[in-house]
Design a protein around this motif. Sequence first.
Motif, PDB file in Angstrom:
ATOM      1  N   MET A   1       0.847  -1.192   0.000  1.00 43.05           N
ATOM      2  CA  MET A   1       0.000   0.000   0.000  1.00 43.05           C
ATOM      3  C   MET A   1       0.882   1.241   0.000  1.00 43.05           C
ATOM      4  SD  MET A   1      -2.862   1.227   2.773  1.00 43.05           S
ATOM      5  CE  MET A   1      -3.997  -0.032   2.261  1.00 43.05           C
ATOM      6  N   ALA A   2       0.567   2.206  -0.845  1.00 45.36           N
ATOM      7  CA  ALA A   2       1.349   3.429  -0.936  1.00 45.36           C
ATOM      8  C   ALA A   2       1.162   4.263   0.324  1.00 45.36           C
ATOM      9  CB  ALA A   2       0.916   4.229  -2.164  1.00 45.36           C
ATOM     10  N   LEU A   3       2.252   4.871   0.784  1.00 47.24           N
ATOM     11  CA  LEU A   3       2.217   5.707   1.983  1.00 47.24           C
ATOM     12  C   LEU A   3       1.665   7.077   1.629  1.00 47.24           C
ATOM     13  CD1 LEU A   3       3.033   5.757   4.985  1.00 47.24           C
ATOM     14  CD2 LEU A   3       5.226   6.701   4.243  1.00 47.24           C
ATOM     15  N   SER A   4       0.689   7.566   2.374  1.00 42.32           N
ATOM     16  CA  SER A   4       0.070   8.863   2.121  1.00 42.32           C
ATOM     17  C   SER A   4       0.691   9.905   3.030  1.00 42.32           C
ATOM     18  CB  SER A   4      -1.440   8.783   2.352  1.00 42.32           C
ATOM     19  OG  SER A   4      -2.030  10.049   2.217  1.00 42.32           O
ATOM     20  N   VAL A   5       1.245  10.961   2.428  1.00 41.77           N
ATOM     21  CA  VAL A   5       1.808  12.063   3.201  1.00 41.77           C
ATOM     22  C   VAL A   5       1.240  13.367   2.681  1.00 41.77           C
ATOM     23  CG1 VAL A   5       3.942  10.840   3.741  1.00 41.77           C
ATOM     24  CG2 VAL A   5       3.832  12.248   1.695  1.00 41.77           C
TER      25      VAL A   5
END
Length: 293
Positions: A1-5
Amino acid sequence: MALSVSLQALRAFDAAARHGSFKRAAEELSLTPTAISHHISKLEDRLNVRLFQRLPRKVLLTETGLLLANATSEGFATIESALADIQQLNEVVQVSTTSSFAALVLLPAQGAFSARYPDISMQVSSGELTDNLPNSIPVRLGNIKDVPLEDRLSEEQYNLFGNKALRAIQNSADRPVIYTTRWKNRALCAPPLDDWLAHNELNKEDFVIREFDQELFGIQQAVIENALVFCSEVLVRGMCSAGQLTPVGGRSIASSLCYYIPNKSRFRTHNAVKFIEWVQNLVGLKSNTNLLD
């Protein structure tokens, strides 16, 4: 899962990395140093790493922070470059079209377009490969039957043009020269010269018929030789207004040709919409006097 920043957090980090200071980063972004520190702390918590060494008078990038700083610097530079390109595209309308339409319609009316839309620059390219130009609006000539109604700019009317009255032509001792067009693209319908002659009760044998592969050449040659040219009304409106040519004899005759913009609805920027509306009025009206003032 892509990290959301947070993008704002990355902006704060990028500015602090470049300046080596939360205070100067805050000044650049019109925030408080506390807000900058908060954004970066949240980013570090999200990534579970330390990005800066906090010293009394400055901050220093950690090894991980340097890795991210290189990425954000390159990323934001790419975004800014793209935004600049998009802004330029919004200021410039690039048009690709035939040599005849460019020389006889668009370029003479370019001053009128600039007067109406001073914040938009119209750049015109012509030639046989202009459809390959990126971000250009292609104005093409095609067969009406092959072009959807919503893409059409005009349905071409043709007439015979010159500087002599029809009666003078009929009474001439020599066979008058008529310039017309044999398209290089043989899929295009021929100009309706035979229909026009029949409509005006004239015989093709009474004329010398000469052909070019572009209407522009026939029009220019007719003016130079004081000869006749059978061509689109749209192309010679300006020359008729200037007294260089005049319609000969009876009414114009409908052709099977039209100017059009392929998939016209895909051009949705404000300036593209303005240009399309303007050019449609330019070629679709019987008189273009108000468009050229």
